[in-house]
Design a protein around this motif. Structure first.
Motif, mmCIF file in Angstrom:
data_model
loop_
_atom_site.group_PDB
_atom_site.id
_atom_site.type_symbol
_atom_site.label_atom_id
_atom_site.label_comp_id
_atom_site.label_asym_id
_atom_site.label_seq_id
_atom_site.Cartn_x
_atom_site.Cartn_y
_atom_site.Cartn_z
ATOM 1 N N ASP A 1 0.858 -1.190 0.000
ATOM 2 C CA ASP A 1 0.000 0.000 0.000
ATOM 3 C C ASP A 1 0.890 1.234 0.000
ATOM 4 O O ASP A 1 1.471 1.597 1.023
ATOM 5 C CB ASP A 1 -0.893 -0.032 1.248
ATOM 6 C CG ASP A 1 -1.909 1.097 1.269
ATOM 7 O OD1 ASP A 1 -1.773 2.059 0.477
ATOM 8 O OD2 ASP A 1 -2.846 1.025 2.076
ATOM 9 N N TYR B 1 -4.792 -4.953 6.383
ATOM 10 C CA TYR B 1 -4.486 -3.899 5.411
ATOM 11 C C TYR B 1 -5.697 -3.029 5.125
ATOM 12 O O TYR B 1 -6.777 -3.235 5.654
ATOM 13 C CB TYR B 1 -3.963 -4.519 4.107
ATOM 14 C CG TYR B 1 -4.920 -5.486 3.416
ATOM 15 C CD1 TYR B 1 -5.040 -6.806 3.839
ATOM 16 C CD2 TYR B 1 -5.663 -5.087 2.302
ATOM 17 C CE1 TYR B 1 -5.881 -7.687 3.197
ATOM 18 C CE2 TYR B 1 -6.515 -5.972 1.659
ATOM 19 C CZ TYR B 1 -6.616 -7.286 2.102
ATOM 20 O OH TYR B 1 -7.457 -8.160 1.467
ATOM 21 N N ARG B 2 -5.465 -2.071 4.258
ATOM 22 C CA ARG B 2 -6.520 -1.156 3.809
ATOM 23 C C ARG B 2 -7.132 -1.744 2.549
ATOM 24 O O ARG B 2 -6.466 -1.836 1.526
ATOM 25 C CB ARG B 2 -5.902 0.224 3.532
ATOM 26 C CG ARG B 2 -6.869 1.273 3.046
ATOM 27 C CD ARG B 2 -6.160 2.630 2.930
ATOM 28 N NE ARG B 2 -5.107 2.616 1.924
ATOM 29 C CZ ARG B 2 -5.274 2.987 0.664
ATOM 30 N NH1 ARG B 2 -6.458 3.379 0.234
ATOM 31 N NH2 ARG B 2 -4.248 2.958 -0.178
ATOM 32 N N ASN C 1 -6.954 -0.558 -1.246
ATOM 33 C CA ASN C 1 -5.685 -0.570 -1.971
ATOM 34 C C ASN C 1 -5.682 -1.593 -3.098
ATOM 35 O O ASN C 1 -4.992 -1.433 -4.105
ATOM 36 C CB ASN C 1 -4.534 -0.834 -0.991
ATOM 37 C CG ASN C 1 -3.180 -0.741 -1.652
ATOM 38 O OD1 ASN C 1 -2.431 -1.704 -1.692
ATOM 39 N ND2 ASN C 1 -2.860 0.418 -2.204
#
Lengths: 417, 256, 156
Positions: free
Chosen positions: B157, C43-44, C47
């Motif tokens: 990310d 996580y995001r 993404n």
């Protein structure tokens, strides 16, 4: 968006023989400074706790000093990381989204916890002084005195009770915090050792002994730094007293100093022996088991890095100060030399772990040479160069000078616990 | 003594609050979102490299740099080709100039000229991110900036990476690096933007010799999967327990 | 019992509270565990789509064939049929909409990638015709004499 193309590491890495294309010395001088500074923090705190928790009365004066100095060191421990991060503006993320499977994620929590403990302990130790200062400065004039009055008013958090019971509570609380702080200080430095020891990809770092080695050498460096700074300050004090004609007072100061240093030196030597034993054990094990990485490790340790490891770290940094401190008839000059060498030795230990671990390629068939940037010509060569390291090294003394103006730790104040 | 009990209570409450911080990190999403995210588990990406076919032309490295916007002249690359020359005296000479970006056109390795009659064997080994089942790089990321997708690819990310470099140190294969412009970690992601559209990764497409192939391990009819499951294949550095998903045909014992 | 003992505790609680509050504003809502494991799936979520949206550069031979069928037919008769057009012509991107003429790499160095003689035994490279660079028509482009679309024929 910054469109400058900078390959991080290419400036100070020279590759030899077969090294994977993406390999550079990514963790350079600031990552050497970071465990060094956190080690000083942990060591200073442990020294202070030896008095508060274990009642080593002879350590009383240096204990107060090392507690405050450990506070001055604390923000400086975070500084190398800020200088190293490629995205320093995102430095809060380990506190916001900590991924606890990573040793580095512990940094945010442990660091904050430890900071709170040190600050709280200082508060309990100095609360009486703050309250006294408020009454002393209440009618004082001048900008600086008024500023100090405001600061002390804030720092007391409204707790102005100076009764005997209140002071006893302060003392007790400081003792408990000092006790809790020891394992937290150990954790603060143990996790730094875990950061390296758990990297299975790095043949030099991977070892369960790493956290313990780091803790032991951290305590060594912390005690040595506190002893050294204390000697310097006390010598200065004695010198000033002699010049102003109070020779007997100067003699008193020197006498007390000698007692304290003798006691502290005993602890220093104990931890030093522990640190060296573990490091030698690690080395012997590696040579004995001779895993796949042993060939390249041996050629790095006995070849390229021989001087760094065996001459600078083990001999100059460990063996020589060991002898200097044990020989009878110890003088101040000899002690100072020994302490400086110890501090140098612990620094070389960090260097040999961090840089040494990147001195060989993952291919086990090539080497990387580290050339620390000396004259900075860009932001990166400053941050990750000699001057960045010197900035980090100098900052605790600047901070201590500032903090000491509000939390004096060098003279015995009458009526303090 | 009531004082020390109060003190103890203070510490327990304080410690509990500090612990609340990490506990709040365990955010679990709703079951609908979880289902949607896991819908792609019918796919598990893997890769097959046939070193017997690689000629060291380096078109894969060039294509990767162009496709994935890695600055062409920067000495970092998401994929690379290594050359190994094993000589009769038992020595192994290996190199990877600019990752093999310009191919291998000189016989000289690290300044040493190697005569053909001294060579026992010589070959080329393309390498890329292994998209491991147990990626060590993901485990050590302090902020959750790198992760494993439901279809097995490890992504980074760019908005969240703090640039600490721990993932780069943790990878046993050396596939990670700092992107010279974006200033965050970077690595091969099997051209995720292409494979999720039914295209081949840029390196696979540009290889004229069929040395690189992508596979879906969950598809029993995938011809590459069939090779991986039925023929003799090897992986790199399995001793680290990462369970890599790049398989090699013709992986020699001298390969580092 | 002296209450002032708890004052540092309030400060600590306040600080932790601030951090928890900061999380609400600074951490994206879709950040969390999106999979079976906290270790590997923290996580995001958005993404993933961001990466899927990354622009494609290489289009592949099939898309070249839409307009350049003649050149491709030429390569089909030669050992160069398995080389992607874009290896020499560069990534197509949005050609011809954004680039009218793709820059073609006509350097010797490009051909030498496969055709520089290395004389490695047991190697697929040795199946390819090869030259020793300094012995063969130095300072001239290969394409002066060799047709890259069908090297078995003379140059155009």
């Amino acid at each position: 968006m910054n469109e400058e193309i900078i390959v991080h590491g290419v400036e100070w890495t020279v590759k030899e023989l077969f090294v994977y294309p993406n390999e550079y010395i990514y963790w350079s001088i600031q990552i050497v400074m970071y465990p060094y500074m956190t080690g000083l923090v942990a060591g200073a705190f442990v020294l202070s706790s030896l008095y508060h928790v274990f009642g080593q009365e002879q350590l009383k004066d240096i204990a107060r000093f090392s507690l405050v100095f450990s506070l001055a060191l604390l923000p400086v421990a975070a500084l190398p990381l800020l200088l190293h991060l490629q995205q320093p503006t995102r430095a809060m993320e380990p506190l916001l989204t900590p991924h606890f499977t990573s040793a580095i994620s512990a940094f945010g929590i442990v660091f904050t916890t430890y900071a709170l403990i040190v600050l709280s302990e200082i508060w309990f130790v100095y609360r009486e002084y703050f309250v006294n200062q408020i009454s002393v400065l209440k009618n004082a004039r001048g900008f600086w005195n008024r500023a100090r009055l405001v600061v002390y008013r804030i720092l007391t958090f409204g707790a102005h009770d100076l009764s005997e019971e209140a002071l006893r509570v302060d003392h007790k609380a400081a003792k408990i915090l000092a006790g809790i702080g020891i394992p937290v200080a150990c954790f603060l430095h143990g996790y730094a050792g875990f950061i390296f020891g758990s990297v299975k990809a790095n043949a030099l770092w991977m070892s369960p002994l790493m956290p313990v080695i780091f803790i032991m050498s951290a305590v060594v460096s912390g005690i040595a730094l506190c002893m050294l700074t204390y000697i310097v300050i006390m010598e200065l004090q004695a010198f000033r007293l002699r010049r102003s004609g109070s020779a007997s007072q100067a003699g008193e100061v020197k006498g007390a100093e000698s007692e304290i240093i003798t006691q502290a030196a005993r602890y220093l030597l104990g931890f030093l022996v522990a640190a060296i034993s573990l490091e030698l054990l690690d080395l012997i094990f590696r040579g004995y088991t001779a895993m796949k990485s042993w060939d390249i490790l041996r050629s790095v340790m006995y070849g390229k890095d021989f001087v760094n490891i065996f001459v600078l770290q083990y001999t100059l940094g460990n063996l020589v100060p060991f002898i200097l401190l044990l020989l009878p008839g110890r003088t101040v000059r000899r002690t100072v030399l020994a302490l400086v060498l110890v501090l140098f030795g612990v620094f070389m230990m960090r260097w040999n772990v961090v840089i040494g671990g990147q001195a060989f390629s993952l291919s086990f068939s090539g080497y990387m040479h580290y050339h620390i940037p000396v004259i900075p010509h860009s932001l990166e060569t400053f941050k990750e160069g000699l001057f960045g390291a010197l900035t980090v090294a100098a900052t605790p003394f600047v901070l201590f000078w500032l903090i000491n103006k509000f939390v004096p730790s060098l003279r015995r104040v009458p009526g303090e616990t | 003594m009531s004082c020390s009990r109060r003190q103890f209570l203070k510490d327990v409450v304080g410690g509990g609050l500090v612990a609340a911080l990490p506990a709040s990190a365990f955010v679990f999403i709703s079951s609908d979102e979880a289902k949607a995210a896991l819908a792609e588990t019918k796919v598990r990406w893997a890769f097959l490299v046939d070193t017997t076919k690689c000629t060291g032309c380096g078109f894969c490295v060039t294509a990767c740099k162009n496709e994935n916007e890695i600055p062409f002249d920067a000495p970092v690359t998401r994929t690379w080709v290594e050359r190994y020359v094993v000589t009769k005296d038992g020595q192994t000479h290996a190199d990877s100039p600019m990752g093999g970006r310009d191919g291998f056109t000189q016989r000289e390795i690290h300044g040493q000229e190697i005569e053909p009659e001294d060579i026992d064997k010589a070959y080329f080994v393309p390498k890329l991110c292994n998209q491991c089942d147990n990626p060590a790089c993901v485990q050590v990321c302090p902020v959750g900036a790198t992760y494993q997708t439901p279809d097995g690819v490890v992504l980074i990310d760019r908005e969240w990476c703090i640039g600490c470099g721990y993932c780069i140190m943790a990878c046993p294969y050396g596939v990670r690096f700092f992107h010279p412009v974006k200033k965050v970690a970077d690595k091969c992601n099997f051209c995720y933007h292409r494979i999720t559209k039914g295209l081949q990764p840029a390196c696979v497409q540009s290889c004229a010799f069929g040395a690189r192939r992508i596979a879906n391990l969950r598809d029993p009819d995938d011809p590459v999967t069939k090779i991986i499951t039925t023929e003799r294949v090897a992986v790199l550095k399995d001793e680290y327990g990462t369970k890599p998903n790049v398989f090699y045909i013709g992986l020699d014992e001298n390969v580092r | 019992m002296k209450r002032h003992v708890l004052h540092p505790l309030w400060v600590a609680i306040g600080l932790v509270g601030l951090i928890l509050l900061a999380r609400v504003f600074m951490v994206p809502d879709d950040f969390g565990v999106h999979g079976p494991s906290f270790t590997y799936n923290y996580y995001r979520l958005s993404n993933i789509q961001e990466w899927k949206n990354f622009p494609v550069k290489y289009r592949g031979k099939e898309s070249c064939a839409e307009c350049h069928e003649d050149k491709i037919r030429m390569t089909r008769r030669s050992p160069h049929k398995r080389i992607e057009c874009e290896n020499c012509h560069g990534p197509a991107l949005d050609h011809p909409d954004d680039i009218e003429f793709l820059p073609t790499n006509q350097d010797r160095a490009l051909c030498l990638r496969c055709h520089a003689s290395l004389e490695y035994p047991n190697n697929a490279r040795s199946d390819l015709p090869a030259i020793v660079d300094r012995h063969h028509k130095r300072n001239r482009a290969c394409v002066d004499c060799h047709n890259p679309h069908n090297p078995r024929e003379d140059a155009e």
